[in-house]
Design a protein around this motif. Structure first.
Motif, PDB file in Angstrom:
ATOM      1  N   ASP A  25       0.816  -1.218   0.000  1.00  0.00           N
ATOM      2  CA  ASP A  25       0.000   0.000   0.000  1.00  0.00           C
ATOM      3  C   ASP A  25       0.849   1.267   0.000  1.00  0.00           C
ATOM      4  O   ASP A  25       0.355   2.356  -0.284  1.00  0.00           O
ATOM      5  N   TYR A  26       2.126   1.120   0.331  1.00  0.00           N
ATOM      6  CA  TYR A  26       3.046   2.258   0.395  1.00  0.00           C
ATOM      7  C   TYR A  26       4.182   2.102  -0.614  1.00  0.00           C
ATOM      8  O   TYR A  26       5.315   2.505  -0.373  1.00  0.00           O
ATOM      9  N   ASN A  27       3.848   1.501  -1.754  1.00  0.00           N
ATOM     10  CA  ASN A  27       4.776   1.328  -2.883  1.00  0.00           C
ATOM     11  C   ASN A  27       6.019   0.518  -2.540  1.00  0.00           C
ATOM     12  O   ASN A  27       7.091   0.759  -3.075  1.00  0.00           O
ATOM     13  N   MET A  28       5.865  -0.456  -1.682  1.00  0.00           N
ATOM     14  CA  MET A  28       6.936  -1.423  -1.421  1.00  0.00           C
ATOM     15  C   MET A  28       6.431  -2.739  -1.990  1.00  0.00           C
ATOM     16  O   MET A  28       5.860  -3.569  -1.286  1.00  0.00           O
ATOM     17  N   ASP A  29       6.598  -2.888  -3.295  1.00  0.00           N
ATOM     18  CA  ASP A  29       5.953  -3.972  -4.029  1.00  0.00           C
ATOM     19  C   ASP A  29       6.798  -5.223  -4.191  1.00  0.00           C
ATOM     20  O   ASP A  29       6.334  -6.191  -4.776  1.00  0.00           O
ATOM     21  N   GLY A  30       8.015  -5.219  -3.700  1.00  0.00           N
ATOM     22  CA  GLY A  30       8.891  -6.373  -3.897  1.00  0.00           C
ATOM     23  C   GLY A  30       8.287  -7.648  -3.349  1.00  0.00           C
ATOM     24  O   GLY A  30       7.102  -7.733  -3.022  1.00  0.00           O
ATOM     25  N   TYR A  31       9.123  -8.645  -3.201  1.00  0.00           N
ATOM     26  CA  TYR A  31       8.647  -9.952  -2.762  1.00  0.00           C
ATOM     27  C   TYR A  31       8.044  -9.915  -1.356  1.00  0.00           C
ATOM     28  O   TYR A  31       7.340 -10.827  -0.950  1.00  0.00           O
ATOM     29  N   LEU A  32       8.267  -8.835  -0.616  1.00  0.00           N
ATOM     30  CA  LEU A  32       7.693  -8.703   0.724  1.00  0.00           C
ATOM     31  C   LEU A  32       6.454  -7.809   0.751  1.00  0.00           C
ATOM     32  O   LEU A  32       5.899  -7.553   1.809  1.00  0.00           O
ATOM     33  N   GLY A  33       6.011  -7.348  -0.396  1.00  0.00           N
ATOM     34  CA  GLY A  33       4.891  -6.409  -0.462  1.00  0.00           C
ATOM     35  C   GLY A  33       3.600  -6.914   0.137  1.00  0.00           C
ATOM     36  O   GLY A  33       2.780  -6.138   0.615  1.00  0.00           O
ATOM     37  N   ASN A  34       3.393  -8.226   0.108  1.00  0.00           N
ATOM     38  CA  ASN A  34       2.153  -8.784   0.650  1.00  0.00           C
ATOM     39  C   ASN A  34       2.220  -9.075   2.144  1.00  0.00           C
ATOM     40  O   ASN A  34       1.291  -9.640   2.709  1.00  0.00           O
ATOM     41  N   LEU A  35       3.314  -8.688   2.765  1.00  0.00           N
ATOM     42  CA  LEU A  35       3.428  -8.929   4.199  1.00  0.00           C
ATOM     43  C   LEU A  35       2.732  -7.846   5.006  1.00  0.00           C
ATOM     44  O   LEU A  35       2.909  -6.656   4.760  1.00  0.00           O
ATOM     45  N   PRO A  36       1.949  -8.251   5.982  1.00  0.00           N
ATOM     46  CA  PRO A  36       1.384  -7.267   6.909  1.00  0.00           C
ATOM     47  C   PRO A  36       2.437  -6.885   7.950  1.00  0.00           C
ATOM     48  O   PRO A  36       3.201  -7.730   8.420  1.00  0.00           O
ATOM     49  N   VAL A  37       2.474  -5.604   8.279  1.00  0.00           N
ATOM     50  CA  VAL A  37       3.389  -5.096   9.299  1.00  0.00           C
ATOM     51  C   VAL A  37       2.545  -4.507  10.422  1.00  0.00           C
ATOM     52  O   VAL A  37       1.679  -3.673  10.179  1.00  0.00           O
ATOM     53  N   GLU A  38       2.792  -4.970  11.630  1.00  0.00           N
ATOM     54  CA  GLU A  38       2.096  -4.415  12.789  1.00  0.00           C
ATOM     55  C   GLU A  38       2.863  -3.192  13.284  1.00  0.00           C
ATOM     56  O   GLU A  38       4.072  -3.265  13.512  1.00  0.00           O
ATOM     57  N   LEU A  39       2.151  -2.089  13.435  1.00  0.00           N
ATOM     58  CA  LEU A  39       2.722  -0.865  13.983  1.00  0.00           C
ATOM     59  C   LEU A  39       2.126  -0.649  15.368  1.00  0.00           C
ATOM     60  O   LEU A  39       0.908  -0.708  15.540  1.00  0.00           O
ATOM     61  N   GLU A  40       2.989  -0.379  16.325  1.00  0.00           N
ATOM     62  CA  GLU A  40       2.546  -0.118  17.686  1.00  0.00           C
ATOM     63  C   GLU A  40       3.013   1.276  18.094  1.00  0.00           C
ATOM     64  O   GLU A  40       4.190   1.605  17.972  1.00  0.00           O
ATOM     65  N   LEU A  41       2.079   2.074  18.568  1.00  0.00           N
ATOM     66  CA  LEU A  41       2.367   3.434  19.013  1.00  0.00           C
ATOM     67  C   LEU A  41       2.076   3.523  20.501  1.00  0.00           C
ATOM     68  O   LEU A  41       0.966   3.244  20.954  1.00  0.00           O
ATOM     69  N   ASN A  42       3.113   3.846  21.273  1.00  0.00           N
ATOM     70  CA  ASN A  42       2.976   4.065  22.715  1.00  0.00           C
ATOM     71  C   ASN A  42       3.356   5.509  22.982  1.00  0.00           C
ATOM     72  O   ASN A  42       4.483   5.916  22.674  1.00  0.00           O
ATOM     73  N   VAL A  43       2.426   6.295  23.500  1.00  0.00           N
ATOM     74  CA  VAL A  43       2.736   7.692  23.773  1.00  0.00           C
ATOM     75  C   VAL A  43       2.437   8.042  25.222  1.00  0.00           C
ATOM     76  O   VAL A  43       1.444   7.593  25.795  1.00  0.00           O
ATOM     77  N   GLU A  44       3.358   8.769  25.809  1.00  0.00           N
ATOM     78  CA  GLU A  44       3.136   9.412  27.089  1.00  0.00           C
ATOM     79  C   GLU A  44       3.402  10.884  26.842  1.00  0.00           C
ATOM     80  O   GLU A  44       4.471  11.254  26.356  1.00  0.00           O
ATOM     81  N   GLY A  45       2.423  11.695  27.135  1.00  0.00           N
ATOM     82  CA  GLY A  45       2.559  13.123  26.888  1.00  0.00           C
ATOM     83  C   GLY A  45       2.593  13.908  28.178  1.00  0.00           C
ATOM     84  O   GLY A  45       1.986  13.527  29.178  1.00  0.00           O
ATOM     85  N   VAL A  46       3.317  15.031  28.131  1.00  0.00           N
ATOM     86  CA  VAL A  46       3.382  15.954  29.255  1.00  0.00           C
ATOM     87  C   VAL A  46       2.504  17.146  28.906  1.00  0.00           C
ATOM     88  O   VAL A  46       2.702  17.787  27.853  1.00  0.00           O
ATOM     89  N   ARG A  47       1.521  17.425  29.759  1.00  0.00           N
ATOM     90  CA  ARG A  47       0.613  18.538  29.494  1.00  0.00           C
ATOM     91  C   ARG A  47       1.386  19.851  29.556  1.00  0.00           C
ATOM     92  O   ARG A  47       2.184  20.083  30.440  1.00  0.00           O
ATOM     93  N   GLN A  48       1.101  20.712  28.590  1.00  0.00           N
ATOM     94  CA  GLN A  48       1.789  22.006  28.502  1.00  0.00           C
ATOM     95  C   GLN A  48       1.029  23.090  29.225  1.00  0.00           C
ATOM     96  O   GLN A  48      -0.145  23.061  29.357  1.00  0.00           O
TER      97      GLN A  48
END
Length: 189
Positions: A166-189
């Protein structure tokens, strides 16, 4: 005239209260209290894991108005780290992230739908390698409150899956799903 002054005073107080309750947070990357991780299957036998070491972000959060939540994240794609120098060199190449041409990836939320118990669905525009797609994260709040240094913090985690093709990485790995994990801790301003 006295009624006008009283009305203006009440309006000013209300505006000040709104500003004082503003829930603007900066993602705490300096204290290493946030991370962007990924994992992808290696040959179907094991997980290859990694992270982006350099990123920044900010978010708005008010537990009284969760549907108004908003987040922006900017990722330095050159900072990819899979704990293997040669593989990281390949991941930075034109076969994958093409960091010479696309040194940053971004996520900008477009909506947050609370689903109860500190959980919700965060949707937004994810730009990677010059391609922008809408993605959705199931998100959980880890907690929020005062910190020992006189500040106030809020933390969240979410995981989603993208396809490399989906992001133009079409090579032999293009059909692989990639899990993205976002962990955020924010400091209030």
């Amino acid at each position: 005239m006295k009624k006008l002054l009283i009305a203006l005073s009440v309006a000013a107080a209300a505006m000040t209260a709104t500003v004082a309750n503003a829930a603007d947070y900066v993602v705490d990357t300096k204290g290493a209290h946030a991370s962007i991780n990924f994992k992808v299957k290696h040959l179907g036998y094991s997980w290859l894991t990694g992270r982006f070491n350099t990123f920044e972000g900010k978010f708005d959060w008010d537990k009284a108005k969760p549907a108004a939540a908003d987040i922006e994240i900017k990722i330095d794609t050159t900072s990819i780290d899979s704990n293997h120098a040669e593989r990281d060199k390949h991941l930075r190449s034109k076969d994958f992230l093409a960091v010479d041409k696309y040194p940053t990836a971004t996520f900008k939320s477009t909506s947050y739908k609370p689903t109860g118990d500190g959980k919700g669905e965060l949707s937004g525009e994810f730009n990677l390698r010059g391609v922008t797609k809408t993605i959705t994260f199931p998100v959980s709040q880890i907690g929020e409150g005062d910190d020992p240094w006189g500040g106030y913090r809020a933390g969240f985690t979410g995981t989603t899956t993208i396809m490399l093709k989906d992001y133009n990485m079409d090579g032999y790995l293009g059909n692989l799903p990639v899990e993205l994990e976002l962990n955020v801790e924010g400091v209030r301003q």
